[in-house]
Design a protein around this motif. Structure first.
Motif, PDB file in Angstrom:
ATOM      1  N   UNK A  54       0.817  -1.211   0.000  1.00 54.14           N
ATOM      2  CA  UNK A  54       0.000   0.000   0.000  1.00 54.14           C
ATOM      3  C   UNK A  54       0.855   1.268   0.000  1.00 54.14           C
ATOM      4  N   UNK A  55       1.868   1.298   0.867  1.00 55.29           N
ATOM      5  CA  UNK A  55       2.722   2.486   0.977  1.00 55.29           C
ATOM      6  C   UNK A  55       3.535   2.712  -0.301  1.00 55.29           C
ATOM      7  N   UNK A  56       4.102   1.633  -0.853  1.00 56.98           N
ATOM      8  CA  UNK A  56       4.895   1.758  -2.079  1.00 56.98           C
ATOM      9  C   UNK A  56       4.012   2.286  -3.216  1.00 56.98           C
ATOM     10  N   UNK A  57       2.834   1.709  -3.368  1.00 62.43           N
ATOM     11  CA  UNK A  57       1.929   2.155  -4.442  1.00 62.43           C
ATOM     12  C   UNK A  57       1.583   3.633  -4.281  1.00 62.43           C
ATOM     13  N   UNK A  58       1.196   4.050  -3.089  1.00 63.61           N
ATOM     14  CA  UNK A  58       0.770   5.444  -2.902  1.00 63.61           C
ATOM     15  C   UNK A  58       1.930   6.416  -3.068  1.00 63.61           C
ATOM     16  N   UNK A  59       3.130   6.079  -2.594  1.00 63.81           N
ATOM     17  CA  UNK A  59       4.274   6.984  -2.721  1.00 63.81           C
ATOM     18  C   UNK A  59       4.736   7.112  -4.174  1.00 63.81           C
ATOM     19  N   UNK A  60       4.816   5.999  -4.897  1.00 62.48           N
ATOM     20  CA  UNK A  60       5.254   6.067  -6.297  1.00 62.48           C
ATOM     21  C   UNK A  60       4.226   6.826  -7.130  1.00 62.48           C
ATOM     22  N   UNK A  61       2.948   6.516  -6.933  1.00 63.76           N
ATOM     23  CA  UNK A  61       1.917   7.225  -7.687  1.00 63.76           C
ATOM     24  C   UNK A  61       1.892   8.708  -7.335  1.00 63.76           C
TER      25      UNK A  61
END
Length: 114
Positions: free
Chosen positions: A75-82
């Protein structure tokens, strides 16, 4: 004469290694802690047409809720990259490479003793 829209003035290219660095940092942020004696998370990324596929390798402390930790990382990786790069993230694969228990943290030498 009116100014050209920003999208018509050029292009921005973000290297895969930059996206991977952001993903690694986001994984560290999502974890409760990096286990004592463990390595920080490492990410690799494949980007195709502003769509990223991310692979994160990490080590966790034992005992821990592995599913919850991996879900938080995804969840964190997806939100930060996006959010920071503006790329869609279609996949975040999390690979748990090692579990660190209090027994593996011992500083005594391993193997045979003379």
């Amino acid at each position: 004469m009116a100014a050209d829209p920003v999208r018509d003035r050029g292009a921005t290219t973000i290297a895969n290694r930059v996206v991977a660095k952001i993903a690694s940092q986001a994984a560290r942020e999502a974890l409760d802690a990096v286990p004592q004696g463990g390595s920080a998370p490492h990410a690799s990324v494949v980007v195709h047409r502003d769509v990223a596929r991310v692979s994160v390798s990490l080590e966790l402390a034992y005992p821990t809720d592995v599913g919850r930790q991996c879900g938080a990382v995804r969840s964190r990786v997806r939100s930060r990259v996006e959010g920071l790069v503006g790329m869609e993230v279609h996949e975040v694969a999390v690979h748990v490479e090692r579990l660190h228990s209090p027994h593996t943290r011992e500083t005594s030498p391993r193997g045979r003793l003379s």
